[in-house]
Write an enzyme that holds these catalytic residues in place. Structure first.
Site, PDB file in Angstrom:
ATOM      1  N   GLU A  48     -11.809   1.285 -21.390  1.00 37.28           N
ATOM      2  CA  GLU A  48     -11.576  -0.144 -21.141  1.00 37.28           C
ATOM      3  C   GLU A  48     -12.696  -0.953 -21.782  1.00 37.28           C
ATOM      4  OE1 GLU A  48     -11.182  -1.089 -16.970  1.00 37.28           O
ATOM      5  OE2 GLU A  48     -10.952  -3.233 -17.380  1.00 37.28           O
ATOM      6  N   ASN A 208      -1.555  -3.908 -14.906  1.00 30.89           N
ATOM      7  CA  ASN A 208      -2.508  -3.015 -14.253  1.00 30.89           C
ATOM      8  C   ASN A 208      -2.878  -3.606 -12.900  1.00 30.89           C
ATOM      9  OD1 ASN A 208      -4.920  -1.002 -14.209  1.00 30.89           O
ATOM     10  ND2 ASN A 208      -5.882  -2.992 -13.884  1.00 30.89           N
ATOM     11  N   GLU A 209      -2.820  -2.802 -11.889  1.00 28.60           N
ATOM     12  CA  GLU A 209      -3.195  -3.245 -10.532  1.00 28.60           C
ATOM     13  C   GLU A 209      -2.642  -4.642 -10.265  1.00 28.60           C
ATOM     14  OE1 GLU A 209      -7.407  -2.481  -9.768  1.00 28.60           O
ATOM     15  OE2 GLU A 209      -7.059  -0.328  -9.929  1.00 28.60           O
ATOM     16  N   GLU A 334      -5.958   6.135 -12.914  1.00 21.43           N
ATOM     17  CA  GLU A 334      -7.376   5.852 -12.641  1.00 21.43           C
ATOM     18  C   GLU A 334      -7.780   6.686 -11.441  1.00 21.43           C
ATOM     19  OE1 GLU A 334      -8.866   1.804 -12.583  1.00 21.43           O
ATOM     20  OE2 GLU A 334      -7.372   1.178 -14.065  1.00 21.43           O
ATOM     21  N   GLN A 384     -14.088   6.539 -16.161  1.00 23.93           N
ATOM     22  CA  GLN A 384     -13.603   6.288 -17.512  1.00 23.93           C
ATOM     23  C   GLN A 384     -14.281   7.291 -18.445  1.00 23.93           C
ATOM     24  OE1 GLN A 384     -13.333   2.222 -18.775  1.00 23.93           O
ATOM     25  NE2 GLN A 384     -12.755   1.472 -16.765  1.00 23.93           N
TER      26      GLN A 384
HETATM   27  O1  AHR Z   1     -12.078   1.360 -13.849  1.00 19.13           O
HETATM   28  C1  AHR Z   1     -12.658   0.148 -13.457  1.00 19.13           C
HETATM   29  C2  AHR Z   1     -11.664  -0.788 -12.826  1.00 19.13           C
HETATM   30  O2  AHR Z   1     -11.225  -0.269 -11.618  1.00 19.13           O
HETATM   31  C3  AHR Z   1     -10.409  -1.043 -13.612  1.00 19.13           C
HETATM   32  O3  AHR Z   1     -10.546  -2.040 -14.549  1.00 19.13           O
HETATM   33  C4  AHR Z   1      -9.437  -1.456 -12.563  1.00 19.13           C
HETATM   34  O4  AHR Z   1      -8.118  -1.148 -12.885  1.00 19.13           O
HETATM   35  C5  AHR Z   1      -9.926  -0.730 -11.318  1.00 19.13           C
HETATM   36  O5  AHR Z   1      -9.972  -1.555 -10.214  1.00 19.13           O
END
Ligand code: AHR
Length: 439
Positions: A48, A208-209, A334, A384
């Site tokens: 990211e 996302n989320e 994630e 990540q």
């Molecule tokens: O991985 C860090 C963050 O955690 C991501 O951007 C988000 O999707 C999650 O809350």
């Protein structure tokens, strides 16, 4: 040991209790009870535009003294080739729902610099405005990412902007990536940017989320967005596999709400969904320090990581109420241990920490869980890849190393495409205390 509990759900890593003797443990493997084939996509990754992940974890630039291939850190490519093939997700995370993909194409010198989604985080605020973690120069865009994915032998998985974008933005991104050579103006732009052949991107995340940073929606509202974004998206070579923005850990209401509403217009709309994205961070324990922890803190964290088992089973059961044949699979895109920030290498390493063997055990527990549910989990991505959360690498300038989590991925690589079999474990219970209380 007086009591023997049957712990069919506990992975092998957890049964080495301090007081347990090896002869007290038993593992049974049921050779005639296959559960599924372990997809290489389960061993996936996530990068990211956050802190030091892209700049300079992944991208060092073509003119850098740091060895690179087309601007991407060569040491990272080499190490990733050892553990592939798999999948890599980009550009976020929360960043995805603030991203305009058009910013990241064309000559790098004329790409806009934009305030990064994470710029206001405490550790980044103190950095100069010229820091790419704060104001993103967009040097690493669609072509760069898709070339990177190819270099590491990974399927690309793009996340579309639902909070700030439109279905048209997604349509045009798909066209830019997948239209046949010479077919249209976007295909011509792609060629002018160095890639005449289509990238044939198959996996597309729809937001996302969306329950949080991706728009603060209710599951009902998101189901409407999902229908709009996936309606009549241009299709070229590969089938498009859409991943819907799923729950935050044990938010079963989100799964129930989405699946009950997404099909209310037409039950066949279920066919639009390839994956249901679950996010679960087991977090941290004790003082939150990645290195300073007691063995009780370690067991506490292992137990939290092991909750993935329950999450998979329960969300899967809800999905089955609407999708009896279980065509839609889980995508845990994630996951990881998330300790207190400790940016040892560089101040821009937001959500960085010093990884330890404890994190490696978390990786083992989690991958074991996915393997046990190879019929349910079609794809996953650890959060990540570099300089962030449960990272596989630490990198800054010419400094680069792999972490214990990387070693787990290297060891588990041989399970790719393997047949998962039902197994059961019998072992003494591990007991530990949390805040002085037995757990
Ligand atoms: O991985 C860090 C963050 O955690 C991501 O951007 C988000 O999707 C999650 O809350």
């Amino acid at each position: 040991m007086q009591r023997r509990d049957f712990l069919s759900l506990i992975p092998a890593g957890l049964i080495a209790a301090r007081s347990a003797r090896a002869e007290d443990a038993e593992i049974r493997v049921f050779l005639n009870e296959p559960t599924g084939v372990i997809s290489p996509l389960i061993h996936g990754h996530f990068i990211e535009h956050l802190g030091g992940v892209i700049y300079d974890g992944v991208w060092v630039g073509e003119d850098s003294k740091i060895p690179n291939i087309g601007g991407v850190r060569k040491a990272l490519i080499d190490a990733m080739r050892e553990i592939g093939p798999t999948v890599v997700r980009w550009p976020g995370g929360c960043f995805a729902d603030s991203y305009d993909w058009r910013d990241g194409i064309g000559p790098r010198s004329s790409r806009p610099r934009r305030n990064n989604f994470w710029a206001n985080s405490e550790p980044l605020r103190k950095l100069p405005d010229s820091s790419p973690a704060k104001n993103d120069p967009n040097w690493f865009g669609t072509n760069e990412f898709l070339r990177f994915a190819k270099l590491i032998n990974a399927e690309p998985y793009l996340a579309a902007n639902v909070r700030g974008g439109t279905p048209r933005d997604l349509d045009e991104w798909v066209e830019y990536c997948n239209a046949p050579k010479g077919a249209s103006t976007p295909a011509g732009r792609r060629a002018a940017n160095g890639d005449p052949e289509p990238f044939n991107v198959r996996y597309w995340g729809v937001g996302n989320e969306s329950w949080g940073c991706g728009g603060d929606m209710t599951s009902e509202e998101y189901s409407v967005e999902f229908r709009k974004f996936t309606s009549w998206v241009p299709r070229y070579g590969p089938p498009l596999s859409f991943v819907a923005s799923g729950p935050n850990g044990g938010d079963y209401k989100w799964s129930q709400g989405f699946f009950s509403r997404v099909t209310e217009k037409d039950p066949r709309l279920m066919n639009r969904i390839w994956g249901w994205a679950l996010h679960y961070y087991c977090g941290t324990t004790g003082k939150g320090d990645s290195l300073d922890f007691t063995s009780e803190n370690a067991y506490d964290l292992f137990e939290r990581a092991n909750r993935m088992e329950d999450l998979i089973q329960k969300h899967w059961a809800i999905m089955g109420q609407f999708d009896r044949e279980h065509r839609v699979k889980l995508v845990v895109d994630e996951w990881g241990a998330w300790h207190k920030d400790f940016n040892i290498l560089a101040p821009q390493h937001l959500f960085g920490a010093v990884p330890s063997m404890r994190d490696a055990v978390i990786a083992g527990i989690t991958l074991d869980t996915f393997h046990r549910h190879a019929d349910k989990v079609a794809m996953a991505a650890v959060a990540q890849l570099v300089n962030c959360i449960q990272m596989l690498f630490l990198a800054d300038g010419d400094r680069f190393c792999v972490t214990p989590t990387y070693q787990v991925f290297a060891m588990y690589k041989d399970h790719n495409n393997g047949q998962s079999l039902r197994s059961a474990f019998e072992a003494p219970t591990v007991s530990f205390a949390v805040d002085g209380k037995p757990h």
